[in-house]
Enzyme design. Sequence first.
Site, PDB file in Angstrom:
ATOM      1  N   THR A 345       0.896  -1.117  -0.056  1.00  0.00           N
ATOM      2  CA  THR A 345      -0.111   0.030   0.114  1.00  0.00           C
ATOM      3  C   THR A 345       0.912   1.224  -0.083  1.00  0.00           C
ATOM      4  OG1 THR A 345      -0.012   0.410   2.285  1.00  0.00           O
ATOM      5  CG2 THR A 345      -1.592  -1.315   1.691  1.00  0.00           C
ATOM      6  N   ASP A 346       0.250   2.374  -0.587  1.00  0.00           N
ATOM      7  CA  ASP A 346       0.778   3.673  -0.409  1.00  0.00           C
ATOM      8  C   ASP A 346       1.030   3.781   1.336  1.00  0.00           C
ATOM      9  OD1 ASP A 346       2.102   6.123  -0.436  1.00  0.00           O
ATOM     10  OD2 ASP A 346       0.798   6.608  -2.402  1.00  0.00           O
ATOM     11  N   TRP A 347       1.561   4.988   1.679  1.00  0.00           N
ATOM     12  CA  TRP A 347       1.874   5.124   3.182  1.00  0.00           C
ATOM     13  C   TRP A 347       0.673   5.614   3.842  1.00  0.00           C
ATOM     14  CZ3 TRP A 347       5.178   2.491   1.108  1.00  0.00           C
ATOM     15  CH2 TRP A 347       6.481   2.221   1.541  1.00  0.00           C
ATOM     16  N   LEU A 349      -2.412   4.226   5.122  1.00  0.00           N
ATOM     17  CA  LEU A 349      -3.872   4.028   4.780  1.00  0.00           C
ATOM     18  C   LEU A 349      -4.680   3.522   6.301  1.00  0.00           C
ATOM     19  CD1 LEU A 349      -2.873   3.843   1.836  1.00  0.00           C
ATOM     20  CD2 LEU A 349      -4.477   2.108   1.672  1.00  0.00           C
TER      21      LEU A 349
END
Length: 630
Positions: A345-347, A349
Amino acid sequence: MKTLLPVLLGTCLLAACHQGPKKNKDGTLTINGVTFRDLNKNGQLDIYEDKRQPLEQRVGDVLRQMTLEEKAGMLFINGTKVNADGTLDDKPDGSPMPVPAAVKLMDEKKMNHFNLWQIPAGPKEMATWYNNVQQHAAATRLGIPVTIASDPRNHFSNNIFAMQATRFSQWCEPLGLAAIGDPEVTRTFANASRQEYLAVGIREALHPQADLATEPRWPRISGTFGEDAQLAAKLTAAYIRGYQGDTLNAQSVACMTKHFSGGGPQKEGLDPHFEFQKGQVYPGHNFNYHLIPFEAAFNAHTAAIMPYYGVPMDQTNENVGFAYNKAIITGMLREKYHFDGVVCTDWGLITDLKMGDVTWPARAWGVEKLNTAERVKKLLDAGVDQFGGENLPEVVVQLVKSKQVSEARIDSSVRRLLRQKFELGLFDNPFVDVDNAATMIGNADFQQAGEASQRKAITLLKNDEKKLPLPSGKLHIYIKNIDAKVAAQYGIVVEKPADADIAIIRLNTPWYPVNSPNAFARMFHHGDLDFKGKQKDSILQLLHTTPTIVDIYLDRPAVIPEINAAAKGLLADFGASDAAVLDVIFGKANPGGKLPIELPSSMEAVRQQKEDVPYDSKNPLYKFGAGLSY
């Protein structure tokens, strides 16, 4: 007995050839002259410690020995800090958002993936810190090595997503590589950056950015390869091969290509890092166009994929962020494209971030009402392997113990993460040569190639009366936003426009901070693309007073029709020093770029274009691909 003698002798000889492991003072094992790391300190050569064994058997062996807590720790990657002296102590770093020391997260959370932001240390100290981290990892129960990741560090840029590049070689930004348009230049860039990363222990690149810049107001355009899918696809593949090689190996830096399935078409350009985002929209029904660069990334065997924060509005059965969206992660990424690498994931979430008196909400768009454990479960159910920017392994442990998530599901993600560590050679030798780091980072050849890219990417858009290139050393020049000491090498610098033969001005694409209490949000280059009010008037006053050459840094497509009309010459750069720009203006280097994004003719045209469609604004000032030469 006579007939048994050869058999007995053969048995003795075989035993002699397969001596038991000899334990060395440094904790390694030697067997038949070959040295192995005794990672679990049991005095025996386990399958996962044996570099001669097949990859999948090694992965399975270490996975079998891991506790649930160790597996959960592997699912998280977050920032850590580097002390200026290379030590591992948890020293305060003065950061507004302080991060824990790596050893704290290793010991308390069983984590072994970290990303780096600012690095105050020099290359030698950075390499020392990295070796110290790996030494600490070697002392853990199974000795699982650490993977260090980083956002881009090799671009001449003030962009907040380009980490400090002052010690690394400084190339034009990815948008500049797109202006150059040559896959070999892109691969050369990536190969140079790979060697610099390797020297200090960075083994995972949180890039390339394969998004398409079809919405001109989006703040992250400078990290893309522009708005044309075919050009972006060619350069994305070259970029990945420059970092990884044809297959992932001990000399590779693994690429985490982002942001699947394309983060460019943000409604009104508002970035989904923040709660004021309005989702990703597809008024041109052009969702599949944004997949083309990712398909090239899959063909180049990208090691990892990062989905974006955005919500692909009405593209699947639920309007939730990409990483939470099972139709995107499992249905499309895993089943349609058969991607079996790591999905991270992106940072941020899952949990909110406190910044002083301000709370930055988790980017849990579409699932805001879920609690922490429910968010983690939904991400796992969607099919992601790793959680960026979070330190929550205890939540995963509890989900498994409460039978909400099976341990087999966790094992599938841990297997992918372990496989990457083995392929990168980290289990066999994670250490770097400290002395080599000092000579490799920013070495003369890489710096020269980087500076050449800055010049080659510069795009000449207007050359009225063929004023360019200017004669060097003869002209009285008035400068603005240029270092006078640098400019003095090209002409006679004067203090007043009236005393100049010609003026040279450098500009940046305009942006206007959003109204937000979040300081990070106010740093993003959002908003309109045109100059306004007194700032615009002062620029035009100069252009109408003195013949002027304008260079503009394009991190987004600027809207500059009046400035273009009044300028004698117009150049665009994509991350370039004053010397690089002046070299082109004075003919020491030729402009080689072609616009990788169109320049709209008005803000009205920007507002009328479709967020998901390339080069579609009405009557653009300069079309995609524009660019002159000498």
